[in-house]
Design a protein around this motif. Structure first.
Motif, short mmCIF file in Angstrom:
data_model
loop_
_atom_site.label_atom_id
_atom_site.label_comp_id
_atom_site.label_asym_id
_atom_site.label_seq_id
_atom_site.Cartn_x
_atom_site.Cartn_y
_atom_site.Cartn_z
N LEU A 116 0.83 -1.21 0.00
CA LEU A 116 0.00 0.00 0.00
C LEU A 116 0.86 1.25 0.00
O LEU A 116 0.59 2.23 -0.70
N SER A 117 1.94 1.21 0.80
CA SER A 117 2.83 2.38 0.87
C SER A 117 3.50 2.62 -0.49
O SER A 117 3.64 3.77 -0.93
N ILE A 118 3.88 1.54 -1.17
CA ILE A 118 4.49 1.69 -2.50
C ILE A 118 3.47 2.24 -3.49
O ILE A 118 3.77 3.15 -4.28
N LEU A 119 2.24 1.75 -3.40
CA LEU A 119 1.18 2.25 -4.29
C LEU A 119 0.94 3.74 -4.05
O LEU A 119 0.74 4.51 -4.99
N GLY A 120 0.94 4.13 -2.79
CA GLY A 120 0.70 5.54 -2.44
C GLY A 120 1.72 6.45 -3.10
O GLY A 120 1.37 7.45 -3.73
N PHE A 121 2.99 6.09 -2.99
CA PHE A 121 4.02 6.96 -3.57
C PHE A 121 3.98 6.89 -5.10
O PHE A 121 4.23 7.89 -5.78
N SER A 122 3.64 5.72 -5.63
CA SER A 122 3.51 5.61 -7.10
C SER A 122 2.42 6.56 -7.59
O SER A 122 2.56 7.20 -8.64
N ALA A 123 1.33 6.65 -6.82
CA ALA A 123 0.25 7.58 -7.20
C ALA A 123 0.75 9.01 -7.17
O ALA A 123 0.38 9.83 -8.03
N ALA A 124 1.62 9.31 -6.19
CA ALA A 124 2.18 10.68 -6.11
C ALA A 124 3.02 10.98 -7.34
O ALA A 124 2.95 12.08 -7.91
N ILE A 125 3.83 10.00 -7.76
CA ILE A 125 4.68 10.19 -8.95
C ILE A 125 3.81 10.36 -10.19
O ILE A 125 4.04 11.24 -11.03
N LEU A 126 2.77 9.52 -10.26
CA LEU A 126 1.86 9.59 -11.41
C LEU A 126 1.18 10.95 -11.48
O LEU A 126 1.06 11.56 -12.54
N SER A 127 0.77 11.44 -10.32
CA SER A 127 0.10 12.73 -10.26
C SER A 127 1.05 13.85 -10.69
O SER A 127 0.66 14.79 -11.37
N PHE A 128 2.34 13.71 -10.31
CA PHE A 128 3.34 14.71 -10.70
C PHE A 128 3.58 14.66 -12.22
O PHE A 128 3.50 15.67 -12.92
N LEU A 129 3.84 13.44 -12.72
CA LEU A 129 4.15 13.32 -14.15
C LEU A 129 2.90 13.54 -15.01
O LEU A 129 3.01 13.87 -16.19
N GLY A 130 1.72 13.37 -14.39
CA GLY A 130 0.47 13.59 -15.09
C GLY A 130 0.38 15.00 -15.70
O GLY A 130 -0.31 15.21 -16.69
N ASN A 131 1.11 15.94 -15.10
CA ASN A 131 1.16 17.31 -15.65
C ASN A 131 1.57 17.33 -17.11
O ASN A 131 1.20 18.22 -17.85
N LEU A 132 2.38 16.34 -17.47
CA LEU A 132 2.93 16.34 -18.83
C LEU A 132 1.90 15.92 -19.85
O LEU A 132 2.01 16.25 -21.02
#
Lengths: 479, 266
Positions: B241-257
């Protein structure tokens, strides 16, 4: 050394086999809550990647026939409004309420009742220490020591053993209830905003009014745009843009405020936001004209829209009568219109007069020495213009916002209690092993900080080991 | 002419790389001094990184919270900060061997974006909520990055990596990092974000991709905390779950692109 929240208890009035009780325990179970959190998360994530609220054709062209139809029929194309997403949110609410209610009594008693001095299971495996003190003496000493450290203390006697318990930060036990309550308030506020709130975009030209009764019957006022300015930096970048708005109650001016992004105007629960701006496609504020004099002189003159103005040192007068942002002329009919609303090929219609009589009229295209008229028009060149801006105002009402921010405040308190108030409990058991000798056992739990608790318990053992003199003296503990 | 932060930025990038290599060398050679040198290198990189951020703040006149370069750089900085705080607060098992590469990866991502300084903020960003919203959110995400590192280590340890700290201490460290990150992220990304959105855009919530991204991150970490406390999920499932949480954060950041929306500045 971590203590779990109270495990899901069985309500006393539960009847085995009752279907309602099964539904109740399912809806209020922590596992169902967990399932909902993750499901809402996954579905929301899908909504980030699937095109939202677009016309039907776009789905078919982007995702193909099969997937396009699937997205449309399943509601994934407007996932945050589809019934099953709202159902998931409702179930989350139900779970949150039931889950909290189930634990409310236990948590409040943990937070605010005196802790129960019991022979806790952890004491069985705890370290023992022999202390040359009477049982009651040692028990009192430890109790006082715990009180001095801010613990709420309670003692009891079971058989020959004296039991003491100390609890600190009990109020943190209701932190999750406070947070859950806040989440419900925020969700309710969201529903209030979603159902009773609105936000519409309204471009306003300068001097134009907007009657709020159009969107909210009975609002009883209108708003007028008086001015719009764009502030730029020295290198031409936009620093800010601002509109001057006046609230009108009938003809009466109630208040005037300059609004900008981040600084809206709110009146009677309706807010006016500076959202955008643009050029008015029907007129210019001023057109800059270059006039060629008879001796080859050139005069630059700014002509306000639809104002006849004399060219200095001549008898010629000129007036800008029309404007199109994207000039196009129908060669068959001679009609001039605008191909788009963007200022791609701005043109003005100029009327030239002498002694009050129009002598020439026609269209001038910006930056070009071509015109659609004759005679004196050839002496005029449309050099530049200052646009007439409209201001883009978002009119919005969020009636749930006060409730939502109250929810944020309450949630912050709940989070503070849960995360930053350490909850600790220490059990002490003192047993007589001989005349004037006792056996001491201590154990404890801490959800946040087991290491500090361990140090604290070690400190208590040390304190007991050196307590002999104090115990025989005044029988009181000192720091 | 204001100075540039970029030289300091590059020094910190290479220091994080150095720390990563030193931690890896320590795994291979198992020398106590190597671990210390790695920590010192990481801390030195952090020092240079802090200078870079301060220099940029002075040069542009606003905190370095706008644009992909600035946000990613701040995230790498917050990751190291969270790690150092956790490490200093308690002599925990050293998880630098995974935190250093995470910080290095994030700072490398930052280095890929244009570093031009823009002193004129767009009107929407001219608000004190920028500082409140982004500071809290980025430090929260930094703590999540540390939790991510220790969760990945947990999974490696489960597969038999003997050189890693004990499963129990890794699980505990993940929990402690999330306990730091969750309140900051909730207050900063969600609450302050909603209040600011209401002031600037006229609606506290608008299903903007970045808003949804933050909601997803928050839901996953909420699930983590609930799973741990009420359902007794520890260890592997909590780590996932903790890995998924941070992956979502990365996705949300890169989602800007590629996702667009109102949050395109970072």
């Amino acid at each position: 050394m971590e203590m779990n929240l109270p495990q899901e208890g069985t309500p006393s009035n539960e009847k085995q086999g009752s279907i309602w009780m099964s539904v109740y325990s399912f809806l209020s179970s922590a596992k169902f809550g967990l399932f909902l959190l993750l499901t809402v998360g996954c579905v929301s994530l899908l909504g980030m990647f699937v095109l939202q609220n677009a016309p039907q054709e776009q789905y078919l062209s982007r995702y193909g026939e099969f997937w396009g139809r699937f997205i449309l029929s399943s509601g994934l194309g407007s996932v945050y409004r589809v019934w099953w997403y709202l159902l998931l949110i409702c179930l989350t609410c139900v779970n949150l309420v039931l889950c909290s209610l189930k634990r409310v009594k236990f948590s409040f008693s943990q937070a605010f009742s005196r802790p129960l001095a019991e022979d806790h299971g952890l004491l069985r495996t705890a370290r023992t220490a022999e202390v040359p003190l009477e049982v009651s003496n040692l028990n009192d000493l430890i109790g006082k020591r715990l009180r001095a450290k801010g613990f709420s203390v309670n003692s009891s006697e079971v058989g020959q053993a004296k039991l003491t318990v100390g609890q600190k930060g009990g109020v943190s036990r209701i932190g999750f209830l406070v947070t859950h309550l806040a989440v419900i308030l925020v969700l309710v506020a969201g529903i209030v905003n979603g159902t009773m709130g609105y936000r519409i975009q309204r471009p306003l030209n300068m001097g134009e009014s907007f009657d709020l009764n159009e969107i909210k019957p009975g609002a009883g006022f209108s708003i007028r745009a008086d001015d719009f300015v764009i502030e730029t930096t020295e290198d031409g970048k936009i620093r800010d843009y601002k509109s001057t708005l006046t609230v009108l109650d009938g003809e009466r001016e109630v208040l005037t405020k300059v609004i900008e992004v981040n600084h809206p105007l709110t009146y009677n629960g309706i807010s006016f936001y500076q959202a955008s701006y643009g050029e008015d496609p029907t007129k210019v504020k001023e057109a800059r004209i270059v006039f060629a004099g008879e001796e080859g002189t050139r005069t630059i003159i700014d002509l306000p829209f639809r104002v006849r103005k004399q060219i200095p040192d001549t008898e010629v007068e000129a007036e800008v009568t029309d404007y199109v942002p994207h000039f196009v002329k129908d060669l068959a009919t001679g009609e001039v219109r605008s191909r788009s609303l963007e200022p791609r090929l701005p043109a003005i219609r100029l009327e030239v007069s002498r002694g009050g009589a129009v002598v020439a009229a026609g269209w001038l295209v910006k930056g070009m020495d071509v015109h659609s008229g004759s005679g004196e028009l050839g002496r005029f060149h449309f050099f530049d213009y200052y646009p007439a801006f409209y201001t883009g105002i978002d009119v919005a009402a969020n009636p749930g916002v006060a409730l939502m921010f109250t929810g944020f405040g309450i949630a912050s308190i709940g989070i503070f209690l849960s995360f930053f108030v350490p909850y600790k409990k220490i059990w002490v058991k003192v047993l007589e092993t001989g005349k004037g000798r006792s056996e001491l056992r201590m154990a404890g739990v801490s959800r946040k900080d087991p290491f500090t608790l361990k140090r604290e318990i070690d400190g208590l053992y040390k304190f007991a080991a050196t307590a002999e003199t104090r115990g025989k003296g005044e029988g009181s503990a000192r720091e | 002419m204001p100075g540039s932060d970029v030289p300091f930025f590059w020094v910190s990038l290479f220091a994080y790389l150095g720390a990563t290599i030193l931690y890896a060398a320590n795994v291979a050679l198992s020398r106590r001094w190597l671990e210390r040198v790695a920590l010192v290198t990481l801390a030195t990189g952090f020092g240079f990184h802090s200078v870079a951020l301060v220099v940029r703040t002075i040069a542009t006149g606003h905190p370095p919270f706008t644009g992909m370069y600035e946000y990613a750089s701040c995230l790498a900085w917050a990751t190291v900060l969270s790690y150092l705080v956790l490490q200093l607060r308690r002599k925990a098992e050293n998880i630098g061997v995974f935190v250093a590469p995470v910080a290095f990866a994030v700072i490398v991502v930052a280095s890929l974006f244009p570093k031009d300084m823009e002193s004129q903020l767009v009107p929407a960003l001219q608000s004190y909520w920028l500082q409140i919203h982004v500071t809290l959110a980025v430090i929260g995400e930094g703590a999540f990055a540390v939790a991510f590192a220790s969760s990945v280590m947990y999974l490696f340890k489960m597969r038999g990596a003997k050189w890693l700290p004990s499963l129990e201490s890794l699980d505990d460290l993940t929990y402690r990092a999330i306990v730091i990150g969750y309140p900051l992220f909730t207050l900063g990304a969600l609450f302050a974000g909603a209040i600011w959105a209401w002031k600037a855009w006229g609606a506290p919530w608008g299903w903007d991709p970045k808003e949804v991204g933050s909601l997803v991150i928050w839901l996953i970490y909420s699930a983590y905390l609930h799973a741990r406390i009420t359902a007794g999920w520890r260890g592997k499932r909590a780590a996932i779950l903790s890995i998924l949480g941070f992956s979502a954060a990365i996705l949300s950041f890169l989602g800007n692109l590629f996702l667009g929306g109102l949050h395109t500045y970072a």
